[in-house]
Design an enzyme around this catalytic site. Structure first.
Site, PDB file in Angstrom:
ATOM      1  N   GLU A 280       0.834  -1.213   0.000  1.00 32.03           N
ATOM      2  CA  GLU A 280       0.000   0.000   0.000  1.00 32.03           C
ATOM      3  C   GLU A 280       0.865   1.258   0.000  1.00 32.03           C
ATOM      4  O   GLU A 280       0.571   2.218  -0.702  1.00 32.03           O
ATOM      5  CB  GLU A 280      -0.940   0.015   1.214  1.00 32.03           C
ATOM      6  N   ASP A 367       3.912  -4.173  -5.846  1.00 33.81           N
ATOM      7  CA  ASP A 367       4.419  -5.472  -5.382  1.00 33.81           C
ATOM      8  C   ASP A 367       5.955  -5.458  -5.344  1.00 33.81           C
ATOM      9  O   ASP A 367       6.569  -5.954  -4.396  1.00 33.81           O
ATOM     10  CB  ASP A 367       3.940  -6.598  -6.305  1.00 33.81           C
TER      11      ASP A 367
HETATM   12 ZN   LIG Z   1      -2.440  -2.449  -4.795  1.00 36.03          ZN
END
Ligand SMILES: [Zn+2]
Length: 422
Positions: A280, A367
């Site tokens: 996030e 990621d």
């Molecule tokens: Zn995301």
């Protein structure tokens, strides 16, 4: 002449959209069914067969319900436009209110209430049948209706003054009204980003500061490593409504806060929570959020400029089943807004994959960021748990996924993460 051509264009887009959506849904159902009997090899040790099959059944049930909802909303759209529903509604509202701003606001309010009531049975069915059957519903009918009333009240309190301002600009600020309306709309969006986490979301959920000292320390360590300042870490009682778990990030500037659903905290290990949070924070640090806001503002400027043009074209109304000359001198600003909001999605649907594409790119980047600042393996195990808990399918149809999904399929994400870890 233009009017008929526009009607034909409108109907063609509706039919095209229906065909594409039914085709994608049938592909999705077939694909999920054909992989239902076995957990994909890469997940075989992590996800039990029963959970995999539940995800397949849930995905198929949701896809089918989506088709029912599509058929209803298409019928309603045609009834409001080509079959004369909006024309009828505007005449009746006019009889009640008489001319002026009251008529325009009442027309928009009446439309909103009617479409809300049409959606209600399916919304109710979705929550108390579909979600219930798969064990996700935690709501009572009382809470469902209380939420609905609260939402309607909030929409009236916030929406009516905003619409009033926009309609006034349309009427009084001349040919460039759409530009001023855009400035108002953008300002409103920014204001909501500040108010949503602090004022609006707490009307529906309880937010408590994260208590767990060890977890807090771990998260603060991560925030320091990536250089992120936040007003706070909060836990939201998501379990009040649903068993689905999530974590999100809201507000901006000094107002930033990180919110964990209690459902997520109870399932993930501290290091997994850290990895999810690193993802996030990646969205924030890589400026995805700002990019999305800028994109949204640019698009709304283009759409409002288009509406600035359409508003003065007779064929735009008559082509959609409304005769603006029936209420002469009343101004058709509210009607122009309504028609525009109703038909815009018909013409933009086919651009959906572009949005998905840019969103997936951001997911891969976030990621990779998480893999750098936390452990990729922890993010993988958190993802697997979240997929299992949310009964998200591990085997979506690739085309369906490319069209609709904001996130890449789990297997692709995990492959990328494992490559980053190695
Ligand atoms: Zn995301």
């Amino acid at each position: 002449m233009y009017s008929l051509a526009f009607s034909i264009l409108f109907v063609s887009f509706i039919i095209l959209t229906l065909i594409v959506r039914f085709w994608l849904a049938s592909r999705q159902i077939r694909h999920v069914l054909s992989h239902r009997s076995a957990v994909p090899a890469e997940f075989a040790e992590k996800i039990p067969l029963a959970a995999h099959q539940k995800a397949a059944d849930y995905t198929i049930a949701r896809t089918k319900l989506g088709l029912v909802s599509l058929l209803i909303s298409t019928g309603v759209l045609i009834a409001f436009t080509l079959l004369g529903g909006l024309q009828w509604l505007s005449l009746h509202v006019f009889q009640l209110t008489g001319p002026g701003m009251v008529y325009q606001l009442a027309l928009l309010a009446a439309f909103t209430v009617i479409s809300g009531l049409i959606d209600l049975p399916l919304d109710y069915y979705k929550q108390f049948n579909l979600e219930q059957r798969f064990g996700f519903n935690k709501m009572t009918p009382g809470l469902f209706f209380a939420d609905m009333l609260k939402g309607a009240l909030l929409a009236a309190v916030i929406g009516l003054p905003l619409i009033w301002l926009v309609l006034t600009l349309m009427e009084k600020s001349g040919a460039l009204w759409w530009f001023y309306a855009w400035a108002v709309w953008s300002g409103f969006q920014l204001l909501m980003m500040v108010l949503y986490p602090t004022v609006i979301a707490p009307l529906f959920n309880k937010f408590t500061p994260l208590e767990d000292a060890a977890l807090k320390q771990r998260i603060e360590g991560l925030m320091e490593r990536v250089g992120f300042a936040s007003k706070g870490l909060f836990v939201m009682d998501g379990s009040k409504r649903s068993a689905h778990g999530n974590a999100y990030f809201s507000g901006f500037g000094a107002n930033k806060r990180i919110v964990f659903f209690d459902t997520l905290l109870s399932r993930l290990q501290p290091q997994e929570i850290e990895a999810v949070l690193a993802h996030e924070l990646g969205h924030f640090k890589l400026k995805h959020i700002i990019k999305r806001i800028v994109m949204m503002f640019a698009l709304s400027l283009a759409f409002l400029a288009l509406l600035g043009y359409l508003k003065n074209q007779l064929w735009f109304y008559t082509g959609l089943g409304v005769d603006p000359l029936l209420l002469p001198g009343q101004g058709n600003d509210a009607m122009a807004l309504l028609l525009f909001m109703l038909v815009l999605p018909v013409f933009t649907f086919l651009f959906g994959p572009l949005t998905s594409l840019s969103s997936r790119k951001h997911e891969f980047e976030a990621d990779a960021f998480a893999a750098k600042h936390a452990q990729a393996a922890d993010l993988v195990s958190a993802l697997v748990k979240m997929y299992e808990d949310n009964a998200s399918t591990l085997t979506p149809d690739p085309l369906h996924s490319a069209f609709y999904d904001s996130h890449p399929p789990a297997s692709v994400r995990i492959r990328h993460l494992q490559a980053a870890a190695a």
